[in-house]
Design a protein around this motif. Structure first.
Motif, mmCIF file in Angstrom:
data_model
loop_
_atom_site.group_PDB
_atom_site.id
_atom_site.type_symbol
_atom_site.label_atom_id
_atom_site.label_comp_id
_atom_site.label_asym_id
_atom_site.label_seq_id
_atom_site.Cartn_x
_atom_site.Cartn_y
_atom_site.Cartn_z
ATOM 1 N N ASP A 24 0.848 -1.199 0.000
ATOM 2 C CA ASP A 24 0.000 0.000 0.000
ATOM 3 C C ASP A 24 0.881 1.245 0.000
ATOM 4 N N CYS A 25 0.589 2.163 -0.919
ATOM 5 C CA CYS A 25 1.399 3.380 -1.022
ATOM 6 C C CYS A 25 1.097 4.297 0.153
ATOM 7 N N ASP A 119 -3.990 2.602 -5.086
ATOM 8 C CA ASP A 119 -2.679 2.636 -4.438
ATOM 9 C C ASP A 119 -2.373 1.385 -3.622
ATOM 10 N N LYS A 171 2.678 0.302 8.519
ATOM 11 C CA LYS A 171 2.650 1.757 8.320
ATOM 12 C C LYS A 171 3.219 2.501 9.523
HETATM 13 MG MG LIG Z 1 -2.532 4.098 0.725
#
Ligand SMILES: [Mg+2]
Length: 303
Positions: A24-25, A119, A171
């Protein structure tokens, strides 16, 4: 309620079973805008929705200022100016182009890639990619950032639903990586890589059930009413009850939390993001045929 924390009991050799990585960007739209504005490195950046209505992407610096996702721009205009936040209108042509480049890189590195939204993509790790998963996803991550300038987070687990959760954990880490499983041996994580592991039982016990991928507001209400408030309680819920109360979709989610892969692209929960392809007209449109043409063109793009 049956207690079926069954991850690790499926009888498969853990190290060679396929794994799912969710790539995931990070802050995708804001990251795309910053690619062409190196002067904005380390500065707060936000991107607005269509017609500049709401804030739909925030750089980490903008998040740190406390600007909420979805905030109406006009309410925050003074604040944005005061804090020198760079504000961009959305440029979906740019984001689509960067997305295609990133997906191509993933496909060149891994044979099976399922794009999930603009994304993010699920990447299946088989064979050597699974037995050396830490190295594989580290390389994948480095390749994407080196070739596109966009940083990504990667979450790895036995099922797509767990990979989604792993990605949220990734993240929060500086290296952007997280594995979710019940032991380092699930992933053949060795040495320092053992730090990448989060234990499924611990994570699910503390995760509100509404945050599980595929559990929408309505299902969450049904679950709360039944006293099921955590992801762990959903995992351990009775199969028959799940099928009755949440249909087969909710039952599949519970199975996925147990580490049994049973969600495929065809029956995956829809991304929460809506899909938009639009432009403003350069001048007022009075001809129906011109309007029709434009609508057809952007409908085609969106499709
Ligand atoms: Mg994202």
């Amino acid at each position: 309620m049956s207690s079926t924390s069954s991850e690790g009991r499926a009888g498969l050799s853990r190290a060679s079973a396929p794994l799912w990585a969710l790539v995931d960007c990070n802050n995708f739209y804001a990251s795309c805008e910053r690619l062409f504005r190196p002067d904005l490195a380390g500065k707060p950046v936000v991107v607005l929705s269509n017609n500049d209505g709401c804030i739909v992407a925030r750089s980490p610096e903008a998040k740190a200022l406390g600007i909420p996702m979805g905030a109406p721009e006009y309410q925050w205009r003074a604040f944005l100016q005061q804090h020198g936040v760079a504000v961009f209108s959305s440029n979906y042509a740019l984001y689509g182009d960067m997305s295609a480049r990133i997906m191509t890189i993933l496909e060149q590195s891994c044979p099976k890639v399922e794009q999930y939204s603009i994304d993010e993509a699920f990447v299946r790790l088989d064979g050597a990619l699974a037995t050396q998963a830490a190295e594989a996803v580290r390389q994948l991550r480095e390749r994407v950032v080196r070739w596109t300038g966009i940083s990504v987070s990667v979450g790895v687990a036995r099922t797509r639903t767990l990979a989604k959760l792993a990605n949220h954990l990734g993240k929060k880490r500086a290296d952007g990586l997280a594995f979710l499983g019940n032991g380092a041996e699930d992933f053949a994580l060795e040495g320092d890589d053992a730090h990448l592991l989060f234990r499924t039982d611990d994570v699910l016990a503390h995760l509100p059930v509404a945050e599980v991928w595929g559990i929408g507001r309505r299902q969450a209400r049904t679950l709360w009413a039944a006293g099921i408030t955590t992801a762990a309680a959903l995992r351990d819920a009775d199969d028959q009850w799940l099928r009755r109360a949440l249909t087969v979709t909710g039952w599949r989610t519970a199975l996925e939390l147990r580490g049994l892969p049973c969600i495929a692209v065809e029956n995956a929960p829809l991304p929460r993001h809506t899909l938009v392809s639009s432009r403003s007209f350069a001048r007022p449109v009075t001809e129906l045929s011109a309007l029709r043409e434009a609508v057809a063109c952007f409908t085609g793009r969106a499709a």
